[in-house]
Design an enzyme around this catalytic site. Structure first.
Site, PDB file in Angstrom:
ATOM      1  N   LYS A 112      -0.307  13.083   9.074  1.00  0.00           N
ATOM      2  CA  LYS A 112       0.681  12.538  10.004  1.00  0.00           C
ATOM      3  C   LYS A 112       1.703  13.603  10.369  1.00  0.00           C
ATOM      4  O   LYS A 112       2.127  13.690  11.539  1.00  0.00           O
ATOM      5  CB  LYS A 112       1.375  11.325   9.384  1.00  0.00           C
ATOM      6  CG  LYS A 112       2.233  10.548  10.374  1.00  0.00           C
ATOM      7  CD  LYS A 112       2.635   9.195   9.822  1.00  0.00           C
ATOM      8  CE  LYS A 112       3.352   8.367  10.867  1.00  0.00           C
ATOM      9  NZ  LYS A 112       3.684   7.004  10.383  1.00  0.00           N
TER      10      LYS A 112
ATOM     11  N   GLU B  54       8.702   0.494   4.276  1.00  0.00           N
ATOM     12  CA  GLU B  54       8.437  -0.321   5.467  1.00  0.00           C
ATOM     13  C   GLU B  54       7.974  -1.710   5.037  1.00  0.00           C
ATOM     14  O   GLU B  54       7.068  -1.843   4.219  1.00  0.00           O
ATOM     15  CB  GLU B  54       7.362   0.318   6.345  1.00  0.00           C
ATOM     16  CG  GLU B  54       7.087  -0.498   7.603  1.00  0.00           C
ATOM     17  CD  GLU B  54       5.900  -0.006   8.398  1.00  0.00           C
ATOM     18  OE1 GLU B  54       6.061   0.282   9.588  1.00  0.00           O
ATOM     19  OE2 GLU B  54       4.786   0.079   7.812  1.00  0.00           O
TER      20      GLU B  54
ATOM     21  N   ARG C 119       0.848  -1.182   0.000  1.00  0.00           N
ATOM     22  CA  ARG C 119       0.000   0.000   0.000  1.00  0.00           C
ATOM     23  C   ARG C 119       0.892   1.243   0.000  1.00  0.00           C
ATOM     24  O   ARG C 119       2.001   1.248   0.536  1.00  0.00           O
ATOM     25  CB  ARG C 119      -0.951   0.012   1.188  1.00  0.00           C
ATOM     26  CG  ARG C 119      -0.272   0.130   2.547  1.00  0.00           C
ATOM     27  CD  ARG C 119      -0.343   1.529   3.104  1.00  0.00           C
ATOM     28  NE  ARG C 119       0.364   1.622   4.373  1.00  0.00           N
ATOM     29  CZ  ARG C 119       1.613   2.025   4.464  1.00  0.00           C
ATOM     30  NH1 ARG C 119       2.293   2.325   3.382  1.00  0.00           N
ATOM     31  NH2 ARG C 119       2.209   2.111   5.638  1.00  0.00           N
TER      32      ARG C 119
ATOM     33  N   LYS D 228       0.713   5.263   1.004  1.00  0.00           N
ATOM     34  CA  LYS D 228      -0.079   6.272   1.708  1.00  0.00           C
ATOM     35  C   LYS D 228      -0.514   7.375   0.754  1.00  0.00           C
ATOM     36  O   LYS D 228       0.232   7.751  -0.158  1.00  0.00           O
ATOM     37  CB  LYS D 228       0.747   6.900   2.843  1.00  0.00           C
ATOM     38  CG  LYS D 228       0.773   6.138   4.143  1.00  0.00           C
ATOM     39  CD  LYS D 228       1.501   6.941   5.205  1.00  0.00           C
ATOM     40  CE  LYS D 228       1.563   6.209   6.530  1.00  0.00           C
ATOM     41  NZ  LYS D 228       0.246   6.018   7.140  1.00  0.00           N
TER      42      LYS D 228
ATOM     43  N   ASP E 119       7.092   5.337   6.457  1.00  0.00           N
ATOM     44  CA  ASP E 119       6.136   4.287   6.084  1.00  0.00           C
ATOM     45  C   ASP E 119       5.190   4.741   4.973  1.00  0.00           C
ATOM     46  O   ASP E 119       4.063   4.266   4.882  1.00  0.00           O
ATOM     47  CB  ASP E 119       5.342   3.832   7.300  1.00  0.00           C
ATOM     48  CG  ASP E 119       4.475   4.946   7.900  1.00  0.00           C
ATOM     49  OD1 ASP E 119       4.705   6.123   7.567  1.00  0.00           O
ATOM     50  OD2 ASP E 119       3.571   4.631   8.692  1.00  0.00           O
TER      51      ASP E 119
END
Length: 232
Positions: free
Chosen positions: A78, A164, A68, A70, A97
């Protein structure tokens, strides 16, 4: 399609501002694209290992690979929570990440084996490791998290990108998926009795993993652990 109001607002913006907006949009797309390419690099490495095991070994430690990326909104949110200005440089230095890859294995020993096979590669640099298998979270969650840096080769040269990688068993992946759905349903305000139930379920999943690991060892022998301490 733009609304009438948005169109009128757009028409009031001068040409220089529009050019700056387009430049920012293009730079943002290039920035996020590097993370997609970094994610693709890691997926390719893992897919090669998976296919090799399928053809040349009697057992494949990789059950499933998913990924995935982001959204930009998630990245900015974030940064807001961290109280950091959302510039490209601070995002690159602070958020590791943006690109994520998850590897699902049958057994706990497989997680360490995949970790070693991935990180031993010369163009993979380990930035950080969190071994939640050796030291589970307070809610019982167990997984191996590693931040790796891989080079992405573009027309402008090589660009290091952080990705990540989460490596966990099928049992713990099922538990984590359920936990995510519960937190989403309750907007993170989960009743204590459900949290206690989740923790109990995590312990049950860990016990199942331990039992299956013992059966696996009886069938295939003791697995080889990675060389040295994986902590970074």
């Amino acid at each position: 399609m733009l609304t009438a109001r948005a169109q009128r607002t757009l028409e009031t913006i001068d040409g220089q501002t529009l050019d700056e907006m387009r430049a920012l949009r293009d730079e943002t797309e290039r920035f996020m694209l590097r993370y997609k390419f970094g994610m693709d690099e890691v997926i390719t490495k893992l897919s090669i290992l998976r296919e090799e095991f399928s053809h040349t070994h009697d057992y494949n430690p990789i059950e499933h690979i998913s990924s995935r990326l982001k959204s930009l909104d998630s990245v900015i949110e974030k940064m807001r929570r961290k109280g950091v200005e959302p510039t490209f440089e601070t995002i690159r230095a602070t958020i590791t990440d943006i690109a994520g890859v998850r590897v699902t294995c049958s057994f706990v020993s497989d997680a360490y084996r995949i970790f070693e096979l991935l990180t031993v590669q010369r163009d993979v640099r380990v930035l950080k490791v969190k071994d939640y298998i050796a030291e589970p979270k307070t809610n019982g969650y167990q997984s191996l998290h590693v931040i790796v840096e891989v080079p992405v080769f573009l027309s402008t040269g090589a660009h290091p990108v952080a990705v990540e990688v989460q490596i966990r068993t099928i049992a713990m992946d099922f538990w984590a998926s359920l936990e995510h759905k519960i937190y989403y349903k309750y907007d993170r305000q989960v009743p204590q009795e459900l949290l206690d139930g989740l923790t109990d379920a995590a312990h049950t999943a860990a016990e199942l993993d331990a039992r299956m690991e013992r059966l696996h060892r009886e069938l295939h022998g003791s697995p080889r652990r990675p060389r040295g301490d994986i902590a970074v």
